[in-house]
Design a protein around this motif. Structure first.
Motif, PDB file in Angstrom:
ATOM      1  N   GLY A 174       0.814  -1.214   0.000  1.00 37.34           N
ATOM      2  CA  GLY A 174       0.000   0.000   0.000  1.00 37.34           C
ATOM      3  C   GLY A 174       0.844   1.259   0.000  1.00 37.34           C
ATOM      4  N   VAL A 175       1.927   1.259   0.764  1.00 39.23           N
ATOM      5  CA  VAL A 175       2.826   2.422   0.794  1.00 39.23           C
ATOM      6  C   VAL A 175       3.462   2.626  -0.583  1.00 39.23           C
ATOM      7  CG1 VAL A 175       5.001   3.291   1.750  1.00 39.23           C
ATOM      8  CG2 VAL A 175       3.260   2.315   3.270  1.00 39.23           C
ATOM      9  N   VAL A 176       3.908   1.544  -1.192  1.00 41.63           N
ATOM     10  CA  VAL A 176       4.523   1.654  -2.522  1.00 41.63           C
ATOM     11  C   VAL A 176       3.515   2.184  -3.537  1.00 41.63           C
ATOM     12  CG1 VAL A 176       5.491   0.312  -4.441  1.00 41.63           C
ATOM     13  CG2 VAL A 176       6.290  -0.092  -2.111  1.00 41.63           C
ATOM     14  N   LEU A 177       2.282   1.669  -3.511  1.00 43.59           N
ATOM     15  CA  LEU A 177       1.256   2.160  -4.425  1.00 43.59           C
ATOM     16  C   LEU A 177       0.940   3.627  -4.178  1.00 43.59           C
ATOM     17  CD1 LEU A 177      -1.241  -0.835  -4.638  1.00 43.59           C
ATOM     18  CD2 LEU A 177       0.274   0.029  -6.423  1.00 43.59           C
ATOM     19  N   PHE A 178       0.882   4.016  -2.925  1.00 40.70           N
ATOM     20  CA  PHE A 178       0.619   5.419  -2.597  1.00 40.70           C
ATOM     21  C   PHE A 178       1.730   6.318  -3.124  1.00 40.70           C
ATOM     22  CE2 PHE A 178       0.998   9.075   0.273  1.00 40.70           C
ATOM     23  CZ  PHE A 178      -0.253   9.644   0.076  1.00 40.70           C
ATOM     24  N   LEU A 179       2.975   5.881  -2.951  1.00 37.57           N
ATOM     25  CA  LEU A 179       4.105   6.687  -3.418  1.00 37.57           C
ATOM     26  C   LEU A 179       4.163   6.741  -4.950  1.00 37.57           C
ATOM     27  CD1 LEU A 179       6.888   5.603  -0.924  1.00 37.57           C
ATOM     28  CD2 LEU A 179       5.615   7.750  -0.948  1.00 37.57           C
ATOM     29  N   LEU A 180       3.842   5.626  -5.601  1.00 36.74           N
ATOM     30  CA  LEU A 180       3.841   5.612  -7.070  1.00 36.74           C
ATOM     31  C   LEU A 180       2.700   6.440  -7.635  1.00 36.74           C
ATOM     32  CD1 LEU A 180       4.780   1.935  -7.948  1.00 36.74           C
ATOM     33  CD2 LEU A 180       6.189   3.967  -8.167  1.00 36.74           C
ATOM     34  N   ARG A 181       1.589   6.458  -6.940  1.00 38.45           N
ATOM     35  CA  ARG A 181       0.447   7.264  -7.400  1.00 38.45           C
ATOM     36  C   ARG A 181       0.796   8.749  -7.329  1.00 38.45           C
ATOM     37  NH1 ARG A 181      -4.511   9.496  -4.961  1.00 38.45           N
ATOM     38  NH2 ARG A 181      -3.308   9.336  -3.056  1.00 38.45           N
ATOM     39  N   GLY A 182       1.584   9.134  -6.365  1.00 38.33           N
ATOM     40  CA  GLY A 182       2.003  10.520  -6.239  1.00 38.33           C
ATOM     41  C   GLY A 182       2.982  10.941  -7.309  1.00 38.33           C
ATOM     42  N   CYS A 183       3.678   9.969  -7.940  1.00 39.77           N
ATOM     43  CA  CYS A 183       4.667  10.286  -8.979  1.00 39.77           C
ATOM     44  C   CYS A 183       4.024  10.598 -10.312  1.00 39.77           C
ATOM     45  CB  CYS A 183       5.639   9.116  -9.146  1.00 39.77           C
ATOM     46  SG  CYS A 183       6.711   8.862  -7.726  1.00 39.77           S
ATOM     47  N   THR A 184       2.815  10.149 -10.523  1.00 37.22           N
ATOM     48  CA  THR A 184       2.203  10.364 -11.848  1.00 37.22           C
ATOM     49  C   THR A 184       1.390  11.609 -11.927  1.00 37.22           C
ATOM     50  OG1 THR A 184       0.284   9.009 -11.243  1.00 37.22           O
ATOM     51  CG2 THR A 184       2.109   7.929 -12.399  1.00 37.22           C
TER      52      THR A 184
END
Length: 109
Positions: free
Chosen positions: A99-109
């Motif tokens: 979940g943390v990785v998905l949250f951080l990746l979502r912020g990159c786009t």
């Protein structure tokens, strides 16, 4: 002695234009053939890269699964928690990490 000048017949305008059109056609055919070869080469490279990437992802997935199982067993040996609890702890940790990785990746786009 022959004083007549040698007169070379110059090609007509139609012949010159016909030659230019034929040359352009030949050039276009060669360009299309070269493009086909380049596309075929790029597709071969992409296929090789995709196969290599797939194998790498598969190996990493198996390694991650085995490391997760190892972590469960280490947790079970080092504590008095039953196996089902150890699986729950390790699984919950992985879900939170994902979940943390998905949250951080979502912020990159």
């Amino acid at each position: 002695m022959n004083n007549e000048s040698q007169h070379t017949a110059e090609p007509s305008l139609a012949a010159l234009l016909g030659g230019i059109v034929n040359d352009a056609k030949d050039l276009l055919v060669q360009e299309v053939a070269l493009t086909k070869l380049e596309v075929r080469d790029e597709l071969r490279k992409a296929k090789t890269a995709a196969l290599t990437l797939g194998i790498g992802i598969g190996v990493a997935a198996v390694g991650g699964t085995l490391l997760s199982l190892m972590l469960v067993h280490v947790l079970a040996v080092c504590t008095e928690i039953p196996f089902w609890g150890c699986y729950g702890i390790v699984g919950s940790g992985l879900v939170v990490l994902g979940g943390v990785v998905l949250f951080l990746l979502r912020g990159c786009t």
